[in-house]
Design an enzyme around this catalytic site. Structure first.
Site, PDB file in Angstrom:
ATOM      1  N   ALA A  55       0.821  -1.209   0.000  1.00  0.00           N
ATOM      2  CA  ALA A  55       0.000   0.000   0.000  1.00  0.00           C
ATOM      3  C   ALA A  55       0.857   1.262   0.000  1.00  0.00           C
ATOM      4  O   ALA A  55       0.604   2.209  -0.755  1.00  0.00           O
ATOM      5  CB  ALA A  55      -0.928  -0.019   1.220  1.00  0.00           C
ATOM      6  N   VAL A 120      14.750  -7.307  -1.380  1.00  0.00           N
ATOM      7  CA  VAL A 120      15.864  -6.504  -0.866  1.00  0.00           C
ATOM      8  C   VAL A 120      16.498  -7.249   0.299  1.00  0.00           C
ATOM      9  O   VAL A 120      15.809  -7.742   1.196  1.00  0.00           O
ATOM     10  CB  VAL A 120      15.378  -5.115  -0.420  1.00  0.00           C
ATOM     11  CG1 VAL A 120      16.488  -4.358   0.306  1.00  0.00           C
ATOM     12  CG2 VAL A 120      14.900  -4.320  -1.629  1.00  0.00           C
ATOM     13  N   CYS A 206      -2.790  -3.535  12.162  1.00  0.00           N
ATOM     14  CA  CYS A 206      -4.218  -3.679  12.433  1.00  0.00           C
ATOM     15  C   CYS A 206      -4.467  -4.262  13.814  1.00  0.00           C
ATOM     16  O   CYS A 206      -4.889  -5.413  13.952  1.00  0.00           O
ATOM     17  CB  CYS A 206      -4.889  -4.524  11.364  1.00  0.00           C
ATOM     18  SG  CYS A 206      -6.705  -4.460  11.471  1.00  0.00           S
ATOM     19  N   ASP A 365       4.122   0.576   7.527  1.00  0.00           N
ATOM     20  CA  ASP A 365       4.299  -0.203   8.747  1.00  0.00           C
ATOM     21  C   ASP A 365       5.712  -0.166   9.302  1.00  0.00           C
ATOM     22  O   ASP A 365       5.912  -0.320  10.508  1.00  0.00           O
ATOM     23  CB  ASP A 365       3.904  -1.666   8.493  1.00  0.00           C
ATOM     24  CG  ASP A 365       2.423  -1.847   8.241  1.00  0.00           C
ATOM     25  OD1 ASP A 365       1.655  -0.899   8.497  1.00  0.00           O
ATOM     26  OD2 ASP A 365       2.021  -2.935   7.776  1.00  0.00           O
ATOM     27  N   LYS A 373      -0.450   0.816  12.915  1.00  0.00           N
ATOM     28  CA  LYS A 373       0.022   0.391  11.597  1.00  0.00           C
ATOM     29  C   LYS A 373      -1.178  -0.115  10.797  1.00  0.00           C
ATOM     30  O   LYS A 373      -1.536  -1.305  10.869  1.00  0.00           O
ATOM     31  CB  LYS A 373       1.100  -0.682  11.757  1.00  0.00           C
ATOM     32  CG  LYS A 373       2.318  -0.166  12.527  1.00  0.00           C
ATOM     33  CD  LYS A 373       3.408  -1.193  12.615  1.00  0.00           C
ATOM     34  CE  LYS A 373       4.585  -0.670  13.442  1.00  0.00           C
ATOM     35  NZ  LYS A 373       5.227   0.538  12.862  1.00  0.00           N
ATOM     36  N   THR A 374      -1.806   0.797  10.050  1.00  0.00           N
ATOM     37  CA  THR A 374      -3.008   0.471   9.279  1.00  0.00           C
ATOM     38  C   THR A 374      -2.913   1.086   7.890  1.00  0.00           C
ATOM     39  O   THR A 374      -2.145   2.033   7.665  1.00  0.00           O
ATOM     40  CB  THR A 374      -4.280   1.005   9.964  1.00  0.00           C
ATOM     41  OG1 THR A 374      -4.284   2.450   9.904  1.00  0.00           O
ATOM     42  CG2 THR A 374      -4.352   0.575  11.425  1.00  0.00           C
ATOM     43  N   ALA A 376      -5.187   2.854   6.600  1.00  0.00           N
ATOM     44  CA  ALA A 376      -5.727   4.210   6.734  1.00  0.00           C
ATOM     45  C   ALA A 376      -4.627   5.194   7.125  1.00  0.00           C
ATOM     46  O   ALA A 376      -4.610   6.343   6.669  1.00  0.00           O
ATOM     47  CB  ALA A 376      -6.847   4.229   7.772  1.00  0.00           C
ATOM     48  N   CYS A 408      -9.120   2.372  12.611  1.00  0.00           N
ATOM     49  CA  CYS A 408      -9.297   0.938  12.815  1.00  0.00           C
ATOM     50  C   CYS A 408     -10.787   0.647  12.941  1.00  0.00           C
ATOM     51  O   CYS A 408     -11.401   0.976  13.961  1.00  0.00           O
ATOM     52  CB  CYS A 408      -8.559   0.488  14.069  1.00  0.00           C
ATOM     53  SG  CYS A 408      -8.717  -1.297  14.354  1.00  0.00           S
TER      54      CYS A 408
END
Length: 467
Positions: A55, A120, A206, A365, A373-374, A376, A408
């Site tokens: 994302a 990586v 999440c 994240d 950590k989302t 959104a 969330c």
């Protein structure tokens, strides 16, 4: 696989899908989500390498491509498929089918961006070099660090990613794991017994997901008429169930109303899948006075761990999570403080510029910042990081600021959820048009937003840099 459909759940929400979509349209959500950026292109130049095609990485590439008149962008990512990970909870509850949450990675890559399909293994930030598994060394002028996080499946003894589901121990933080969770949840609800639900002691993506699985299990049992046959217990490694005051009171009420016990400061150590026993530790926190090197006395926190074992019939657990190994090994992580042990990247929490290397942006994240950590959160980080990177490329100071926004959607039952939106200060940040409802309580509008709108918003809006 499913024995009910999304449409069957409308009766639990109090509004129809058509009415929901009309409300969203009338409230201007479409304009809010897909409005054009209106930014003029910059003539700044330089080779941008983005580590990670999730994302954060793809959103950054799409935004930078529009912000630069002559972009030179490379994404390094090994994945064949791109998963909409917030949908894993809905697979695990029978709302989505497994094939509804992914697309080919090639279809998600922005046009004109070079994709190196590789992993990586290291970064040399002093020499502006990225080391890959198969394609050697790739140089950069500017780096976007967005590899996500690392789920350490070996952090829970007795079970692996491949053996999820054995001994009725499940985890939805994996596509196959989510599929198996739904199979196990149905069996558990039918047969009855004790369900144990846990989170983990590290920062994790999440944080609401374990709560969702727990509450959806409970509601499924009520729908099936078997709730009296189930005992449900939730264990969290945190000192509280939820740490955003605006939303916590109603969540606690829901757990009490549903007869789900809550135990705090508990972490999972291992699972004996053959005996269906989960090995845990109670985290006992105390304080003591110590003197530092200068003889100054200070109070320090001391932790001890008391082991205990619980029997279960259905277990949903989380492994510990950290920054990827190559991040920790490349000198990019925090070296002190609460974020150091897990290796999160040392990041300015407002500008998202790396603390030491000013030609590195950190997004998603992997960022060592005090928020959840989302996806959104990433949606709000990407525009800040992209604009700040362009400013740096132009020789200017980065002035855009990220306020820690994260969201969330804690699903409390089929048809309703509490949409938790907040900032760094744990203050509620309710978005329009959701602020037209009382979002401190579970609402049907949040359910329809999650089930029907957030996935297309992700694939067609966020990954294209439009939201």
């Amino acid at each position: 696989m499913k024995d009910f459909k999304i449409a069957d759940e409308m009766k639990y929400s109090g509004i129809s899908r058509r009415k929901f979509l009309k409300m969203m349209s009338a409230a201007g959500l479409g304009t809010m989500a897909f409005g054009a950026s209106g930014c003029s292109s910059s003539s700044a130049s330089g080779k941008i390498v983005i580590i990670g095609g999730g994302a954060a990485g793809i959103s950054m590439a799409a935004r930078l491509k529009r912000l630069l008149s002559n972009p030179n962008i490379t994404i390094i990512d090994p994945s064949d498929l791109h998963y909409y990970q917030p949908g894993f909870t809905l697979i695990a509850s029978g709302v989505y089918s497994p094939d509804e949450v992914y697309k080919k990675q090639s279809d998600c890559m922005p046009s004109g961006v070079k994709w190196v399909k590789d992993s990586v293994v290291g970064v040399d930030p002093d020499k502006n070099k990225v080391m890959t598994l198969k394609n050697g060394v790739i140089d950069y002028d500017f780096l976007v660090l967005a590899p996500g996080l690392q789920i350490n499946w070996d952090g829970v003894e007795g079970i692996t990613r491949e053996t999820l589901g054995q001994g009725d121990a499940y985890c939805i933080y994996d596509h196959q794991g989510a599929i198996r969770t739904w199979q196990g949840m149905q069996k558990f609800v039918e047969k009855g017994g004790r369900g144990i639900y846990t989170d983990t002691y590290t920062k994790h993506k999440c944080g609401g997901a374990p709560k969702k699985v727990c509450l959806l299990s409970e509601h499924l049992a009520r729908k099936k008429g078997t709730r009296k046959n189930l005992k449900l217990d939730f264990f969290t490694a945190s000192k509280v169930l939820y740490d955003v005051p605006y939303f916590t009171p109603r969540l606690l009420e829901i757990y009490k109303e549903r007869g789900v016990s809550i135990s705090t400061r508990v972490r999972v150590k291992g699972v004996d899948t053959s005996a269906k026993k989960v090995h845990m530790e109670k985290i006992v926190v105390s304080s003591e006075k110590q003197k530092d090197a200068n003889g100054v006395e200070k109070v320090v926190e001391k932790r001890t761990y008391e082991p205990f074992v619980e029997d279960y019939d259905f277990l949903h657990f989380l492994p510990p999570m950290t920054a990827p190994d190559f991040v920790k090994q490349s000198g990019l992580s925090w070296t002190e403080g609460k974020l150091a042990p897990e290796g999160w990247a040392a990041t300015n929490k407002e500008t998202l510029v790396h603390n030491k290397y000013k030609n590195i942006m950190v997004v998603g994240d992997v960022a060592g910042i005090p928020t959840s950590k989302t996806s959104a959160a990433i949606r709000k980080q990407a525009p800040v990081a992209a604009k700040n990177l362009v400013a740096i490329m132009e020789g200017k100071e980065p002035v855009e600021k990220y306020n820690g926004y994260a969201a969330c959607p804690i699903v409390t039952e089929y048809g309703k959820l509490i949409m938790c939106e907040f900032d760094y200060d744990k203050k509620e940040q309710i978005s329009f048009p959701l602020n037209l409802w009382d979002m401190s309580k579970e609402q049907a509008v949040g359910w329809y937003l999650k089930v029907y709108m957030l996935k297309p918003l992700y694939f067609y809006g966020m990954l294209n840099g439009l939201v």
